[in-house]
Scaffold this active site. Sequence first.
Site, PDB file in Angstrom:
ATOM      1  N   CYS A 117      -0.698   6.119  13.447  1.00  0.00           N
ATOM      2  CA  CYS A 117      -0.709   6.551  12.459  1.00  0.00           C
ATOM      3  C   CYS A 117      -0.946   8.005  12.559  1.00  0.00           C
ATOM      4  CB  CYS A 117      -2.045   6.461  11.766  1.00  0.00           C
ATOM      5  SG  CYS A 117      -2.529   4.756  11.203  1.00  0.00           S
ATOM      6  N   HIS A 259      -4.638  11.590   6.310  1.00  0.00           N
ATOM      7  CA  HIS A 259      -3.983  10.427   6.290  1.00  0.00           C
ATOM      8  C   HIS A 259      -4.715   9.293   5.348  1.00  0.00           C
ATOM      9  CE1 HIS A 259      -2.584   6.642   7.576  1.00  0.00           C
ATOM     10  NE2 HIS A 259      -3.774   6.486   8.807  1.00  0.00           N
ATOM     11  N   ASN A 289      -2.498   2.280   3.180  1.00  0.00           N
ATOM     12  CA  ASN A 289      -2.196   2.793   4.351  1.00  0.00           C
ATOM     13  C   ASN A 289      -0.623   2.740   4.840  1.00  0.00           C
ATOM     14  OD1 ASN A 289      -2.319   3.698   7.148  1.00  0.00           O
ATOM     15  ND2 ASN A 289      -4.292   3.038   7.558  1.00  0.00           N
TER      16      ASN A 289
HETATM   17  O1  UT7 Z   1      -4.689   4.083   9.776  1.00  0.00           O
HETATM   18  C1  UT7 Z   1      -5.871   3.695  10.624  1.00  0.00           C
HETATM   19  C2  UT7 Z   1      -5.968   2.044  10.300  1.00  0.00           C
HETATM   20  N1  UT7 Z   1      -7.361   1.530   9.994  1.00  0.00           N
HETATM   21  C3  UT7 Z   1      -8.171   1.771   9.034  1.00  0.00           C
HETATM   22  O2  UT7 Z   1      -7.682   2.654   8.205  1.00  0.00           O
HETATM   23  C4  UT7 Z   1      -9.540   1.151   9.054  1.00  0.00           C
HETATM   24  C5  UT7 Z   1     -10.684   1.935   8.537  1.00  0.00           C
HETATM   25  N2  UT7 Z   1     -11.685   0.767   8.355  1.00  0.00           N
HETATM   26  C6  UT7 Z   1     -11.771   0.323   7.073  1.00  0.00           C
HETATM   27  O3  UT7 Z   1     -11.051   1.009   6.081  1.00  0.00           O
HETATM   28  C7  UT7 Z   1     -12.752  -0.653   6.566  1.00  0.00           C
HETATM   29  O4  UT7 Z   1     -13.495  -0.997   7.754  1.00  0.00           O
HETATM   30  C8  UT7 Z   1     -12.212  -2.050   5.994  1.00  0.00           C
HETATM   31  C9  UT7 Z   1     -11.845  -1.389   4.375  1.00  0.00           C
HETATM   32  C10 UT7 Z   1     -11.011  -2.435   6.684  1.00  0.00           C
HETATM   33  C11 UT7 Z   1     -13.358  -2.825   5.794  1.00  0.00           C
HETATM   34  O5  UT7 Z   1     -14.553  -2.462   4.934  1.00  0.00           O
HETATM   35  P1  UT7 Z   1     -15.917  -2.389   5.679  1.00  0.00           P
HETATM   36  O6  UT7 Z   1     -16.913  -1.799   4.690  1.00  0.00           O
HETATM   37  O7  UT7 Z   1     -15.925  -1.662   6.945  1.00  0.00           O
HETATM   38  O8  UT7 Z   1     -16.134  -4.006   5.777  1.00  0.00           O
HETATM   39  P2  UT7 Z   1     -16.752  -4.679   7.045  1.00  0.00           P
HETATM   40  O9  UT7 Z   1     -15.498  -4.962   7.822  1.00  0.00           O
HETATM   41  O10 UT7 Z   1     -17.686  -4.247   7.459  1.00  0.00           O
HETATM   42  O11 UT7 Z   1     -17.075  -6.186   6.642  1.00  0.00           O
HETATM   43  C12 UT7 Z   1     -17.963  -6.282   5.313  1.00  0.00           C
HETATM   44  C13 UT7 Z   1     -17.964  -7.856   4.867  1.00  0.00           C
HETATM   45  C14 UT7 Z   1     -17.633  -8.846   5.949  1.00  0.00           C
HETATM   46  O12 UT7 Z   1     -18.548 -10.028   5.564  1.00  0.00           O
HETATM   47  P3  UT7 Z   1     -19.936 -10.181   6.131  1.00  0.00           P
HETATM   48  O13 UT7 Z   1     -19.796 -10.259   7.728  1.00  0.00           O
HETATM   49  O14 UT7 Z   1     -20.790  -9.096   5.809  1.00  0.00           O
HETATM   50  O15 UT7 Z   1     -20.358 -11.446   5.558  1.00  0.00           O
HETATM   51  C15 UT7 Z   1     -16.405  -9.206   5.945  1.00  0.00           C
HETATM   52  O16 UT7 Z   1     -16.171 -10.402   6.399  1.00  0.00           O
HETATM   53  O17 UT7 Z   1     -16.636  -7.841   4.073  1.00  0.00           O
HETATM   54  C16 UT7 Z   1     -16.018  -9.059   4.610  1.00  0.00           C
HETATM   55  N3  UT7 Z   1     -14.660  -8.854   4.425  1.00  0.00           N
HETATM   56  C17 UT7 Z   1     -14.062  -9.082   3.150  1.00  0.00           C
HETATM   57  N4  UT7 Z   1     -14.496  -9.586   1.970  1.00  0.00           N
HETATM   58  C18 UT7 Z   1     -13.498  -9.508   0.878  1.00  0.00           C
HETATM   59  C19 UT7 Z   1     -13.618  -7.933   5.155  1.00  0.00           C
HETATM   60  N5  UT7 Z   1     -12.391  -7.962   4.568  1.00  0.00           N
HETATM   61  C20 UT7 Z   1     -12.631  -8.507   3.225  1.00  0.00           C
HETATM   62  C21 UT7 Z   1     -11.776  -8.705   2.115  1.00  0.00           C
HETATM   63  N6  UT7 Z   1     -12.263  -9.121   1.007  1.00  0.00           N
HETATM   64  N7  UT7 Z   1     -10.331  -8.356   2.292  1.00  0.00           N
END
Ligand code: UT7
Length: 332
Positions: A117, A259, A289
């Site tokens: 990125c 970004h 993204n």
């Molecule tokens: O260009 C660089 C590329 N990388 C990025 O931009 C990533 C930066 N990170 C993020 O944008 C965020 O971490 C995400 C949007 C990917 C995820 O959001 P989060 O608030 O960090 O969620 P999390 O990974 O902490 O997950 C929270 C919960 C989990 O469930 P439990 O363990 O609390 O039961 C996940 O399994 O949300 C669950 N989860 C989802 N639920 C519904 C993860 N993905 C999804 C989904 N839909 N798509």
Amino acid sequence: MSLPAPRVAILGLGAYAPEARITNADLEKLVDTSDAWIVERSGIRERRKAAPEQAASDLGLMAARMALADAGCDPSELEAIYTGTASGDFPFPSTACVMQAKLGCIGGAAFDLTAACAGFLYTVALAHDSIASGRFKRVLCVGTEVLTRITDYNDRGTCILFGDGAGAVVLGPADVPGGHRILHSRIHADGRQGPLLHQPAGGSRNPASHATVDAHDHSIRMEGREVFKFAVRTIPEAVERLLSEAGVKGSDVRWLVPHQMNTRIMQAAGERLGIPPERTMINIDRYGNTSSASIPLVLNEYVKAGKVKKGDLLALVTLGGGLAWATALVEW
Ligand code: UT7
């Protein structure tokens, strides 16, 4: 620290995104997710998807031709093409070489660099130095991605994020009339964080095999929460360093150009830097993204909408796989 007088400017800007869209409703049919969750956690409503016959060079060329026209620069004047991409046409030849052949500027330099990125701003920093040193007078920088080809649509942690697009700038000496001067830029990485965001297979470490294909190891793998935490801390720190070295305060910055990785990350960065949401460029809701394409894509949208005025200070910042990050301060 006193910086040297600006010697390099953006002479032209262009961007392109394919027509087809992947909406949150489309993703609800593929994985256990919901429109409400995706919007709340990332800010994304839809992303673009390249047509089957389009590869990264095709998107990049569309953006490049717009940037060249905007700069009033004939392709024959280009002495180099630097491309940032994580989803190039081939492992080699470079996507820059594929584009060079189609643009017809044979004989100059052309290569891709791997900074995920951060790729586009890495190319800008490199092009800046190539021009400031007197090596070249016109360099084309391209960020182009077809991330939908390396996204695992079984993995709800990543498939909601990524989309396709391209952006490009032509850089030249700062004394060219109409140019937008690059006041400062910085490039950084912390290689220890590599496993947080990677494409496990397809290189010499883990070459393509039936097993790697079956395991979806040619797709993006990410520890989203860890990347999120790293970004929330690192992005504002990197911009603060850029600004302090340039002797500029957050309140002097007219536009934060982040970004497009997550609305919450962009807003947290703006808050810490004292740059309110209405001065932060955002189009992640419609493009997701797009990795190295995202900064020129959002910048082009705001510039073409007439929102960026001559003399506005722009702080550009990106972070991604590597983990690598980069910043640039531009006077429009
Ligand atoms: O260009 C660089 C590329 N990388 C990025 O931009 C990533 C930066 N990170 C993020 O944008 C965020 O971490 C995400 C949007 C990917 C995820 O959001 P989060 O608030 O960090 O969620 P999390 O990974 O902490 O997950 C929270 C919960 C989990 O469930 P439990 O363990 O609390 O039961 C996940 O399994 O949300 C669950 N989860 C989802 N639920 C519904 C993860 N993905 C999804 C989904 N839909 N798509």
